[in-house]
Design a protein around this motif. Structure first.
Motif, PDB file in Angstrom:
ATOM      1  N   ALA A 161       0.850  -1.206   0.000  1.00 22.80           N
ATOM      2  CA  ALA A 161       0.000   0.000   0.000  1.00 22.80           C
ATOM      3  C   ALA A 161       0.880   1.248   0.000  1.00 22.80           C
ATOM      4  CB  ALA A 161      -0.910  -0.004   1.216  1.00 22.80           C
ATOM      5  N   ARG A 162       1.970   1.176   0.735  1.00 19.46           N
ATOM      6  CA  ARG A 162       2.913   2.304   0.792  1.00 19.46           C
ATOM      7  C   ARG A 162       3.550   2.516  -0.586  1.00 19.46           C
ATOM      8  NH1 ARG A 162       6.960   4.035   4.699  1.00 19.46           N
ATOM      9  NH2 ARG A 162       7.268   6.146   3.948  1.00 19.46           N
ATOM     10  N   LEU A 163       3.895   1.392  -1.235  1.00 21.04           N
ATOM     11  CA  LEU A 163       4.537   1.495  -2.558  1.00 21.04           C
ATOM     12  C   LEU A 163       3.570   2.063  -3.594  1.00 21.04           C
ATOM     13  CD1 LEU A 163       6.527  -1.875  -2.741  1.00 21.04           C
ATOM     14  CD2 LEU A 163       7.461   0.395  -2.372  1.00 21.04           C
ATOM     15  N   ILE A 164       2.299   1.653  -3.488  1.00 18.36           N
ATOM     16  CA  ILE A 164       1.301   2.119  -4.458  1.00 18.36           C
ATOM     17  C   ILE A 164       1.093   3.623  -4.318  1.00 18.36           C
ATOM     18  CG2 ILE A 164      -1.166   2.006  -5.054  1.00 18.36           C
ATOM     19  CD1 ILE A 164      -0.966  -1.026  -4.378  1.00 18.36           C
ATOM     20  N   GLY A 165       1.124   4.116  -3.085  1.00 18.05           N
ATOM     21  CA  GLY A 165       1.022   5.556  -2.875  1.00 18.05           C
ATOM     22  C   GLY A 165      -0.351   6.003  -2.461  1.00 18.05           C
ATOM     23  N   LYS A 166      -0.456   7.318  -2.265  1.00 19.84           N
ATOM     24  CA  LYS A 166      -1.674   7.869  -1.674  1.00 19.84           C
ATOM     25  C   LYS A 166      -2.839   7.962  -2.650  1.00 19.84           C
ATOM     26  CE  LYS A 166       0.893  10.401   1.684  1.00 19.84           C
ATOM     27  NZ  LYS A 166       1.691  11.587   1.872  1.00 19.84           N
ATOM     28  N   THR A 167      -2.553   7.921  -3.941  1.00 19.69           N
ATOM     29  CA  THR A 167      -3.638   8.096  -4.912  1.00 19.69           C
ATOM     30  C   THR A 167      -4.719   7.031  -4.760  1.00 19.69           C
ATOM     31  OG1 THR A 167      -2.298   6.890  -6.459  1.00 19.69           O
ATOM     32  CG2 THR A 167      -2.353   9.276  -6.722  1.00 19.69           C
ATOM     33  N   GLN A 168      -4.295   5.853  -4.236  1.00 19.85           N
ATOM     34  CA  GLN A 168      -5.260   4.781  -4.054  1.00 19.85           C
ATOM     35  C   GLN A 168      -6.445   5.230  -3.200  1.00 19.85           C
ATOM     36  OE1 GLN A 168      -5.680   1.151  -4.800  1.00 19.85           O
ATOM     37  NE2 GLN A 168      -4.903   2.310  -6.504  1.00 19.85           N
ATOM     38  N   VAL A 169      -6.147   6.044  -2.199  1.00 18.51           N
ATOM     39  CA  VAL A 169      -7.206   6.433  -1.272  1.00 18.51           C
ATOM     40  C   VAL A 169      -7.910   7.707  -1.746  1.00 18.51           C
ATOM     41  CG1 VAL A 169      -7.737   6.904   1.125  1.00 18.51           C
ATOM     42  CG2 VAL A 169      -5.773   5.467   0.557  1.00 18.51           C
ATOM     43  N   SER A 170      -7.096   8.676  -2.137  1.00 19.68           N
ATOM     44  CA  SER A 170      -7.706   9.979  -2.402  1.00 19.68           C
ATOM     45  C   SER A 170      -8.329  10.111  -3.789  1.00 19.68           C
ATOM     46  CB  SER A 170      -6.664  11.066  -2.200  1.00 19.68           C
ATOM     47  OG  SER A 170      -5.576  10.835  -3.045  1.00 19.68           O
ATOM     48  N   GLN A 171      -7.730   9.447  -4.789  1.00 21.75           N
ATOM     49  CA  GLN A 171      -8.267   9.622  -6.147  1.00 21.75           C
ATOM     50  C   GLN A 171      -8.563   8.276  -6.795  1.00 21.75           C
ATOM     51  OE1 GLN A 171      -4.838  11.503  -7.616  1.00 21.75           O
ATOM     52  NE2 GLN A 171      -5.330  13.482  -6.752  1.00 21.75           N
ATOM     53  N   MET A 172      -9.166   7.404  -6.029  1.00 19.81           N
ATOM     54  CA  MET A 172      -9.387   6.058  -6.536  1.00 19.81           C
ATOM     55  C   MET A 172     -10.376   6.044  -7.700  1.00 19.81           C
ATOM     56  SD  MET A 172     -10.336   2.874  -4.211  1.00 19.81           S
ATOM     57  CE  MET A 172      -9.047   2.523  -3.100  1.00 19.81           C
ATOM     58  N   LEU A 192       1.476  -4.551 -11.146  1.00 19.52           N
ATOM     59  CA  LEU A 192       0.601  -4.093 -12.233  1.00 19.52           C
ATOM     60  C   LEU A 192      -0.009  -2.728 -11.916  1.00 19.52           C
ATOM     61  CD1 LEU A 192      -1.273  -7.370 -13.230  1.00 19.52           C
ATOM     62  CD2 LEU A 192       0.349  -6.083 -14.613  1.00 19.52           C
ATOM     63  N   ILE A 193      -0.418  -2.561 -10.664  1.00 21.35           N
ATOM     64  CA  ILE A 193      -1.010  -1.271 -10.270  1.00 21.35           C
ATOM     65  C   ILE A 193       0.018  -0.161 -10.412  1.00 21.35           C
ATOM     66  CG2 ILE A 193      -1.972   0.064  -8.353  1.00 21.35           C
ATOM     67  CD1 ILE A 193      -3.052  -2.616  -7.251  1.00 21.35           C
ATOM     68  N   ILE A 194       1.221  -0.427  -9.871  1.00 17.80           N
ATOM     69  CA  ILE A 194       2.267   0.606  -9.940  1.00 17.80           C
ATOM     70  C   ILE A 194       2.608   0.899 -11.404  1.00 17.80           C
ATOM     71  CG2 ILE A 194       4.664   1.153  -9.340  1.00 17.80           C
ATOM     72  CD1 ILE A 194       4.207  -0.549  -6.773  1.00 17.80           C
ATOM     73  N   GLY A 195       2.694  -0.180 -12.206  1.00 17.96           N
ATOM     74  CA  GLY A 195       2.993  -0.021 -13.632  1.00 17.96           C
ATOM     75  C   GLY A 195       1.935   0.834 -14.324  1.00 17.96           C
ATOM     76  N   THR A 196       0.668   0.521 -14.035  1.00 16.29           N
ATOM     77  CA  THR A 196      -0.433   1.280 -14.648  1.00 16.29           C
ATOM     78  C   THR A 196      -0.359   2.744 -14.233  1.00 16.29           C
ATOM     79  OG1 THR A 196      -1.740  -0.696 -14.347  1.00 16.29           O
ATOM     80  CG2 THR A 196      -2.939   1.245 -15.015  1.00 16.29           C
ATOM     81  N   GLN A 197      -0.054   2.950 -12.953  1.00 15.40           N
ATOM     82  CA  GLN A 197       0.061   4.342 -12.464  1.00 15.40           C
ATOM     83  C   GLN A 197       1.150   5.092 -13.216  1.00 15.40           C
ATOM     84  OE1 GLN A 197       0.723   4.153  -8.258  1.00 15.40           O
ATOM     85  NE2 GLN A 197      -1.439   4.226  -7.779  1.00 15.40           N
ATOM     86  N   LYS A 198       2.290   4.436 -13.374  1.00 17.51           N
ATOM     87  CA  LYS A 198       3.423   5.093 -14.050  1.00 17.51           C
ATOM     88  C   LYS A 198       3.048   5.406 -15.500  1.00 17.51           C
ATOM     89  CE  LYS A 198       6.675   4.436 -10.765  1.00 17.51           C
ATOM     90  NZ  LYS A 198       6.664   5.496  -9.807  1.00 17.51           N
ATOM     91  N   ILE A 199       2.396   4.418 -16.148  1.00 14.58           N
ATOM     92  CA  ILE A 199       2.022   4.607 -17.559  1.00 14.58           C
ATOM     93  C   ILE A 199       1.029   5.756 -17.696  1.00 14.58           C
ATOM     94  CG2 ILE A 199       0.740   3.526 -19.465  1.00 14.58           C
ATOM     95  CD1 ILE A 199       2.078   0.861 -18.614  1.00 14.58           C
ATOM     96  N   THR A 200       0.034   5.760 -16.817  1.00 13.85           N
ATOM     97  CA  THR A 200      -0.992   6.805 -16.932  1.00 13.85           C
ATOM     98  C   THR A 200      -0.435   8.197 -16.613  1.00 13.85           C
ATOM     99  OG1 THR A 200      -1.744   6.224 -14.731  1.00 13.85           O
ATOM    100  CG2 THR A 200      -3.034   5.377 -16.537  1.00 13.85           C
ATOM    101  N   LEU A 201       0.602   8.217 -15.766  1.00 11.18           N
ATOM    102  CA  LEU A 201       1.236   9.507 -15.478  1.00 11.18           C
ATOM    103  C   LEU A 201       2.027  10.005 -16.680  1.00 11.18           C
ATOM    104  CD1 LEU A 201       2.623   9.171 -11.837  1.00 11.18           C
ATOM    105  CD2 LEU A 201       1.031  10.871 -12.650  1.00 11.18           C
ATOM    106  N   ARG A 202       2.617   9.034 -17.402  1.00 14.25           N
ATOM    107  CA  ARG A 202       3.512   9.391 -18.510  1.00 14.25           C
ATOM    108  C   ARG A 202       2.725   9.702 -19.789  1.00 14.25           C
ATOM    109  NH1 ARG A 202       6.864  10.567 -21.592  1.00 14.25           N
ATOM    110  NH2 ARG A 202       8.829   9.636 -22.229  1.00 14.25           N
TER     111      ARG A 202
END
Lengths: 146, 234
Positions: free
Chosen positions: B22-33, B72-82
């Motif tokens: 959860a720490r690695l995934i980051g705060k977006t999971q909670v605030s901007q899910m 996969l979640i972290i990967g998706t986050q990185k891709i969507t940010l980029r």
């Protein structure tokens, strides 16, 4: 006055650098702790093969005991088979404590069940069934942790 | 097999693993899910629960699935940010559902949103009349953002051209009777000053203070513990 403010500025910059260094160190420590924890979990969950190895000499050498049992059954030495089976039962109980965190309960229960069946095969001196049960035991033993 | 011990071990593994992931995934999971991330969350929770209680399953494959989902979640986050286009494809885009006081039914229908849901969310935002809404957008998280018509917005000091002081963020000085020395030194305040301030208010023991903070204007807020409060009232 100007010199004093310059010295203050220098102090504050030094303090800032120290703080950043501290934060950096803490981040590395956190990362190290994460890696160590996850690795420890992975080792415990995958440590079945290590746990299966004997740690108290012949006492908990399940594989050797199964081989000895095979020989005893082959020779029809039921007294020896009886003795070896109870030793195997005891040895497996020891090994089970070490491997339970990486195995499925079903596999462990199956092994215990087959041990009980083997005991009854030996009691009635049924060589064919004893052979078959021992083969099943061997197969379960090999698949533990896979 | 000591089942209790195995369950305890697996629970610790699942708990610590979830904590780390959860720490690695980051705060977006909670605030901007987004809905997608919500599904991810459920899947990971379900895997963690299986890891703990399904003793007939080996723990390692379940743990690997947890790790892979996290990657996969972290990967998706990185891709969507980029890449914004991929982000739009994966997360969707906000949809306008009310424009100039009129519900755009087509958009509402295509988003699978019911009018009753819309009305409920508007009420939660203190909007009881759809006619008051200039724009309402259905966000990717499923929440609604509302822009009221200019004449329905509450009056602000800016409208009245009244100057206001900068408020800034207040800083914690005491928590549960313990002085936060780190924050004190950051603000260049001395402990003696704080104790003087407390004494002036009739507080002679810092342990009586439940919480104290100072705002950007230097105004001190002090909350006493219940027992100290009762003592003062007597």
């Amino acid at each position: 006055m100007e010199e004093k403010s310059r010295a203050e500025q220098k102090d504050s910059l030094l303090e800032q650098a120290k703080r950043q260094e501290k934060i950096k160190k803490r981040k590395w420590l956190e990362l190290l702790l994460i890696i160590v924890t996850l690795t420890a979990f992975a080792v415990i969950m995958n440590g079945v093969d290590i746990g299966k190895r004997p740690m108290h000499g012949a006492e908990d050498d399940v594989e050797a005991l199964m081989l000895d049992l095979m020989t005893a059954i082959e020779q029809g030495n039921w007294q020896q088979a009886e003795l070896l089976n109870s030793r195997l039962d005891w040895a497996f109980a020891k090994v089970e404590k070490r491997i339970q965190f990486g195995c499925s309960r079903e596999d462990l229960l199956r092994y215990e069940e087959q041990l009980a069946i083997l005991q009854s095969d030996i009691d009635v001196a049924d060589r064919q069934d004893a052979w078959r049960t021992l083969a099943v035991l061997q197969s379960i033993w090999d698949s533990l942790g896979e | 097999m000591a089942e209790g011990l195995v369950v305890a071990f697996r629970a610790v593994v699942a708990f610590v693993t979830l904590l780390i992931f959860a720490r690695l995934i980051g705060k977006t999971q909670v605030s901007q899910m987004t809905f997608f991330e919500y599904i991810f969350g459920i899947t990971i929770g379900s895997a963690a629960s299986t890891l703990t209680t399904s003793l007939n399953e080996r723990p390692w494959p379940i743990w690997v699935s947890l790790a892979v989902w996290t990657v996969l979640i972290i990967g998706t986050q990185k891709i969507t940010l980029r890449w914004h286009k991929i982000s739009r494809a994966l997360d969707g885009e906000p949809t306008i559902i009310i424009q100039n006081g009129k519900i755009i039914e087509e958009n509402l229908r295509s988003a699978g949103y019911r009018t009753t849901d819309l009305l409920q969310q508007l009420r939660e935002k203190n909007v009881f009349n759809i006619g008051d809404v200039e724009f309402a957008l259905l966000e990717n998280s499923g929440h609604i953002s509302v822009l009221k018509k200019a004449d329905k917005e509450p009056l602000t000091p800016a409208d009245m051209q009244i100057p206001v002081d900068y408020e800034g963020l207040p800083t914690e000085l005491i928590y549960d009777g313990v002085i936060n020395k780190n924050n004190m030194s950051k603000l260049g305040l001395e402990e003696r000053w704080l104790r003087d301030q407390l004494n002036q208010r009739g507080i002679f023991d810092v342990r009586q203070v439940s919480y104290a903070q100072i705002d950007a204007a230097g105004k001190l807020y002090i909350d006493l513990k219940q027992a100290a409060e009762n003592q003062r009232q007597q």
